[in-house]
Design a protein around this motif. Sequence first.
Motif, PDB file in Angstrom:
ATOM      1  N   SER A  24      39.862  46.383  41.729  1.00 40.45           N
ATOM      2  CA  SER A  24      38.745  45.719  42.396  1.00 40.45           C
ATOM      3  C   SER A  24      37.525  45.621  41.480  1.00 40.45           C
ATOM      4  O   SER A  24      36.920  44.556  41.346  1.00 40.45           O
ATOM      5  CB  SER A  24      38.382  46.480  43.675  1.00 40.45           C
ATOM      6  OG  SER A  24      37.233  45.943  44.269  1.00 40.45           O
ATOM      7  N   LEU A  25      37.187  46.722  40.834  1.00 41.43           N
ATOM      8  CA  LEU A  25      36.000  46.739  39.974  1.00 41.43           C
ATOM      9  C   LEU A  25      36.170  45.866  38.733  1.00 41.43           C
ATOM     10  O   LEU A  25      35.202  45.321  38.220  1.00 41.43           O
ATOM     11  CB  LEU A  25      35.674  48.179  39.548  1.00 41.43           C
ATOM     12  CG  LEU A  25      35.378  49.163  40.677  1.00 41.43           C
ATOM     13  CD1 LEU A  25      35.099  50.551  40.107  1.00 41.43           C
ATOM     14  CD2 LEU A  25      34.224  48.695  41.546  1.00 41.43           C
ATOM     15  N   GLY A  26      37.404  45.729  38.264  1.00 36.94           N
ATOM     16  CA  GLY A  26      37.666  44.925  37.070  1.00 36.94           C
ATOM     17  C   GLY A  26      38.106  43.506  37.361  1.00 36.94           C
ATOM     18  O   GLY A  26      38.344  42.721  36.443  1.00 36.94           O
ATOM     19  N   GLU A  27      38.248  43.183  38.663  1.00 37.46           N
ATOM     20  CA  GLU A  27      38.684  41.854  39.099  1.00 37.46           C
ATOM     21  C   GLU A  27      40.010  41.459  38.461  1.00 37.46           C
ATOM     22  O   GLU A  27      40.183  40.348  37.946  1.00 37.46           O
ATOM     23  CB  GLU A  27      37.594  40.811  38.843  1.00 37.46           C
ATOM     24  CG  GLU A  27      36.330  41.102  39.625  1.00 37.46           C
ATOM     25  CD  GLU A  27      35.222  40.090  39.385  1.00 37.46           C
ATOM     26  OE1 GLU A  27      35.361  39.221  38.502  1.00 37.46           O
ATOM     27  OE2 GLU A  27      34.204  40.192  40.078  1.00 37.46           O
ATOM     28  N   VAL A  28      40.961  42.410  38.484  1.00 35.87           N
ATOM     29  CA  VAL A  28      42.326  42.195  38.019  1.00 35.87           C
ATOM     30  C   VAL A  28      43.257  42.742  39.099  1.00 35.87           C
ATOM     31  O   VAL A  28      42.803  43.375  40.050  1.00 35.87           O
ATOM     32  CB  VAL A  28      42.598  42.894  36.668  1.00 35.87           C
ATOM     33  CG1 VAL A  28      41.691  42.339  35.580  1.00 35.87           C
ATOM     34  CG2 VAL A  28      42.447  44.395  36.771  1.00 35.87           C
ATOM     35  N   SER A  29      44.551  42.518  38.946  1.00 37.89           N
ATOM     36  CA  SER A  29      45.479  43.062  39.939  1.00 37.89           C
ATOM     37  C   SER A  29      45.915  44.467  39.535  1.00 37.89           C
ATOM     38  O   SER A  29      45.889  44.828  38.355  1.00 37.89           O
ATOM     39  CB  SER A  29      46.708  42.157  40.089  1.00 37.89           C
ATOM     40  OG  SER A  29      47.588  42.347  39.003  1.00 37.89           O
ATOM     41  N   SER A  30      46.306  45.250  40.521  1.00 38.15           N
ATOM     42  CA  SER A  30      46.804  46.593  40.213  1.00 38.15           C
ATOM     43  C   SER A  30      48.081  46.497  39.387  1.00 38.15           C
ATOM     44  O   SER A  30      48.353  47.364  38.553  1.00 38.15           O
ATOM     45  CB  SER A  30      47.016  47.405  41.493  1.00 38.15           C
ATOM     46  OG  SER A  30      47.932  46.771  42.346  1.00 38.15           O
TER      47      SER A  30
END
Length: 98
Positions: free
Chosen positions: A65-71
């Motif tokens: 969420s904080l990096g705006e990427v997927s897990s």
Amino acid sequence: MSKKTPAYLSLEADRVTVRLSRPTECNGVQVDTISLRAPTVRDIRAAQATAGDDDEQRELNLFASLGEVSSKDLEGMALKDYSRLQTGYFRLVQDDEL
């Protein structure tokens, strides 16, 4: 005496940028850095709500969420680079007095 910031981190008041040891794919693009914005209480609560009692999944959800990427992107990273993200996150949220 404060710890020296590692060379692979660029720390700002509301964001940390982590230089990766090797490029990785995030959102379909090869990147060599990942930035994490400073978390809010809402971010922490959302990560907890979606992970239940799984601490590792909670951290993945939060960093995604904080990096705006997927897990899934984070799971595909080299462990060394994920450790760098963890270090960056903890430097970002630590109290300035420490």
